[in-house]
Design a protein around this motif. Structure first.
Motif: not given
Length: 161
Positions: A101-103, A107-109, A135-138
């Motif tokens: 869910p964060l990805l 939600d990088a923080e 990871a968010v960029a991925c």
């Protein structure tokens, strides 16, 4: 899905994670990076609907099979493999349930806090900021790549400190 799993493993083994982002070069930290990369690919596969969900499950199964094989190669006896696989499965499920869910929300923080605890064994989220940003960029990069590109070999973003 063996080929796609190999792409996840190869990316997780990039020296920049260990050299530039400070991930410890230990089996448990490598497990964390493998899990993160397999999850990123599973999420992208599931974006393709029913067939993608099947492929994501096949990739996940390949990962679990590889974990079992690795334990056996490390000399874990047949009696102990089941117990260790159960523990690894719980860890794997916990990580994926927390990270997904964060990805999905970019939600990088929040992801930095989870990665700090699991990858760096730290309560300080700042230790995982670079990994979280990666990871968010991925997730974004994989979402923009055509299905066939993902299956034949995803283009991963550069690992930057």
């Amino acid at each position: 899905m063996d080929g796609l799993y190999a792409h996840a493993v190869n990316q997780a083994r990039q020296p920049a994670f260990y050299r530039d982002l400070g991930v410890a070069d230990r089996i448990d930290a490598r497990f964390e990076l493998y899990t993160l990369h397999v999850l990123l690919l599973c999420m992208r596969l599931k974006d393709e609907g029913a067939q993608g969900a099947e492929d994501a499950q096949a990739l996940f199964n390949t990962y679990v099979s590889a974990l079992d094989h690795t334990l056996r190669e490390l000399g874990v006896g047949d009696i102990s493999v089941g117990k260790k696989m159960r523990k690894l499965g719980e860890s794997l499920f916990g990580r994926m349930s927390r990270y997904e869910p964060l990805l999905a929300d970019a939600d990088a923080e929040g992801l930095a806090g989870a990665l700090a605890r699991n990858v760096y064994e730290s309560q300080d989220a700042s230790t995982a900021q670079a990994l979280s940003g990666y990871a968010v960029a991925c997730r974004k990069s994989l979402a923009e790549q055509p299905w066939q590109s993902i299956v034949s070999g995803p283009a991963w973003p550069e690992v930057k400190p």
